[in-house]
Scaffold this active site. Structure first.
Site, PDB file in Angstrom:
ATOM      1  N   LYS A 165     -47.170 -19.552 -61.143  1.00  0.00           N
ATOM      2  CA  LYS A 165     -47.189 -18.534 -60.083  1.00  0.00           C
ATOM      3  C   LYS A 165     -48.653 -18.149 -59.854  1.00  0.00           C
ATOM      4  O   LYS A 165     -49.138 -17.127 -60.355  1.00  0.00           O
ATOM      5  CB  LYS A 165     -46.320 -17.338 -60.497  1.00  0.00           C
ATOM      6  CG  LYS A 165     -46.001 -16.394 -59.363  1.00  0.00           C
ATOM      7  CD  LYS A 165     -44.881 -15.455 -59.754  1.00  0.00           C
ATOM      8  CE  LYS A 165     -44.699 -14.332 -58.748  1.00  0.00           C
ATOM      9  NZ  LYS A 165     -44.438 -14.750 -57.385  1.00  0.00           N
TER      10      LYS A 165
HETATM   11  N1  PMP Z   1     -40.335 -18.553 -55.052  1.00  0.00           N
HETATM   12  C1  PMP Z   1     -41.500 -17.979 -54.708  1.00  0.00           C
HETATM   13  C2  PMP Z   1     -42.497 -18.779 -53.954  1.00  0.00           C
HETATM   14  C3  PMP Z   1     -41.768 -16.655 -55.060  1.00  0.00           C
HETATM   15  O1  PMP Z   1     -42.931 -16.093 -54.729  1.00  0.00           O
HETATM   16  C4  PMP Z   1     -40.780 -15.915 -55.746  1.00  0.00           C
HETATM   17  C5  PMP Z   1     -41.046 -14.475 -56.101  1.00  0.00           C
HETATM   18  N2  PMP Z   1     -41.696 -14.350 -57.324  1.00  0.00           N
HETATM   19  C6  PMP Z   1     -39.585 -16.546 -56.087  1.00  0.00           C
HETATM   20  C7  PMP Z   1     -39.388 -17.869 -55.720  1.00  0.00           C
HETATM   21  C8  PMP Z   1     -38.534 -15.821 -56.860  1.00  0.00           C
HETATM   22  O2  PMP Z   1     -38.944 -15.630 -58.178  1.00  0.00           O
HETATM   23  P1  PMP Z   1     -38.436 -14.388 -59.027  1.00  0.00           P
HETATM   24  O3  PMP Z   1     -36.978 -14.341 -58.875  1.00  0.00           O
HETATM   25  O4  PMP Z   1     -38.862 -14.706 -60.425  1.00  0.00           O
HETATM   26  O5  PMP Z   1     -39.106 -13.193 -58.491  1.00  0.00           O
END
Ligand code: PMP
Length: 327
Positions: free
Chosen positions: A162
């Protein structure tokens, strides 16, 4: 539909100390400003009858450290110290519910592409933030488009990390969607299969089976995605991770997006093609309900996903600099 308002809070945690919001600054020549050298997380803290509780705190912090490892960015703090700082930040800011944003970044040192001379810094902010795709999005659903931008090919930028830089691609997707009157975009992966939204994972329901793109479709391995799969299986819904051809989005019985900021949001239409007959559809509605009950502590948290904040939070060993008084 704009972004929900970001409420300013008194304190931000930076490298071991709490600093007032307006003093939480960095140098304009910091490596991160020029090259996007950052890793971040997004968590939510929910109000429960037993006070604020952070959803899947350990899992988010684990993902933060994994992302850092991919980019050889080793923070000077340990995962338990980050968890502890997050808890103390929520309490110190007097927040009942919040969106929490830890970010690890390369600071001031060099502007060469060998970043090793730059310090690895960390900051954590938390503020009240409504549903990312609009307060009514969970009820009314959102209209989405298939982006003309592809998601990151696996040998370009790693989707599992991320990293701030990935979100330049997300911004292109998002701007294109908004400019064309949609709330959100979903991109295809390098092979043309459905990948994810600019800040959410995607699920579809076809003939009572729930499908989501697999790890190799350039998705962030979302923690909400994992929660949805587990909650769905708990109630007997079959879940499969498999490649999804674009055209299934036009014929699926239900489509929804999910992520920490957005939570669980039904999709009303894809490229102006209406999805299903009711919004939210029955499977989406059931999962939304289970998720909502769980995060607010109203059903048994048998997996220990809620981290309740009980006062007093033990003071972390890592707090080397005296805290700055609020101005
Ligand atoms: N994909 C992307 C590109 C994101 O930015 C997010 C948000 N963090 C998610 C999926 C979903 O991840 P999460 O459920 O861990 O927030």
């Amino acid at each position: 539909m704009g972004n929900p308002i970001m409420m300013r809070t008194p304190w931000i945690w930076m490298d071991g100390q709490f600093v007032p919001w307006e003093k939480a600054q960095l140098h304009v020549l910091s490596h991160v400003v020029h090259y996007g050298s950052s890793i971040f997380e997004g968590l939510r803290c929910y109000a429960t009858e037993d006070g604020p509780a952070i959803f899947r705190l350990e899992d988010h912090v684990r993902r933060l450290f994994r992302s850092c490892r991919i980019y050889r960015m080793e923070p000077e703090v340990t995962p338990p110290e980050v968890q502890d700082a997050i808890c103390r930040l929520i309490l110190r800011n007097g927040l009942e519910s919040a969106y929490i944003r830890p970010v690890v970044y390369r600071g001031l040192g060099t502007l060469g592409l060998d970043p090793r001379a730059c310090p690895i810094q960390i900051a954590i902010a938390a503020w009240s933030w409504g549903r990312y795709l609009g307060e009514d999005s969970a009820r009314t659903g959102v209209d989405i488009k298939i982006s003309s931008w592809r998601r990151l090919a696996p040998d370009t930028l790693p989707a599992v990390a991320k990293a701030g830089a990935n979100y330049m691609n997300s911004q292109l997707m998002k701007l294109e969607a908004l400019d064309n009157g949609y709330a959100e975009a979903v991109a295809l992966d390098v092979d043309g299969f459905v990948s994810e939204g600019s800040g959410e994972n995607i699920f579809i329901v076809v003939d009572d089976v729930l499908y989501t793109p697999p790890w190799d479709s350039s998705v962030l391995i979302g923690i909400t995605r994992d929660s949805v799969m587990k909650l769905a299986r708990d109630v007997g819904i079959e879940v499969q991770e498999r490649r999804i051809p674009r055209e299934l989005l036009y014929v699926a019985d239900e489509v929804f997006l999910c992520g920490t900021a957005a939570e669980i949001v039904p999709v009303r239409s894809v490229d102006h093609v209406r999805v299903g007959t009711v919004v939210p559809g029955p499977v989406t509605g059931l999962i939304q309900h289970r998720f909502d009950e769980l995060v607010h502590g109203r059903i048994d948290d048998r997996r220990g996903w809620l981290h309740h904040l009980h006062l007093p939070v033990p003071i972390a060993a890592f707090c080397p600099v005296p805290e700055i008084a609020p101005c």
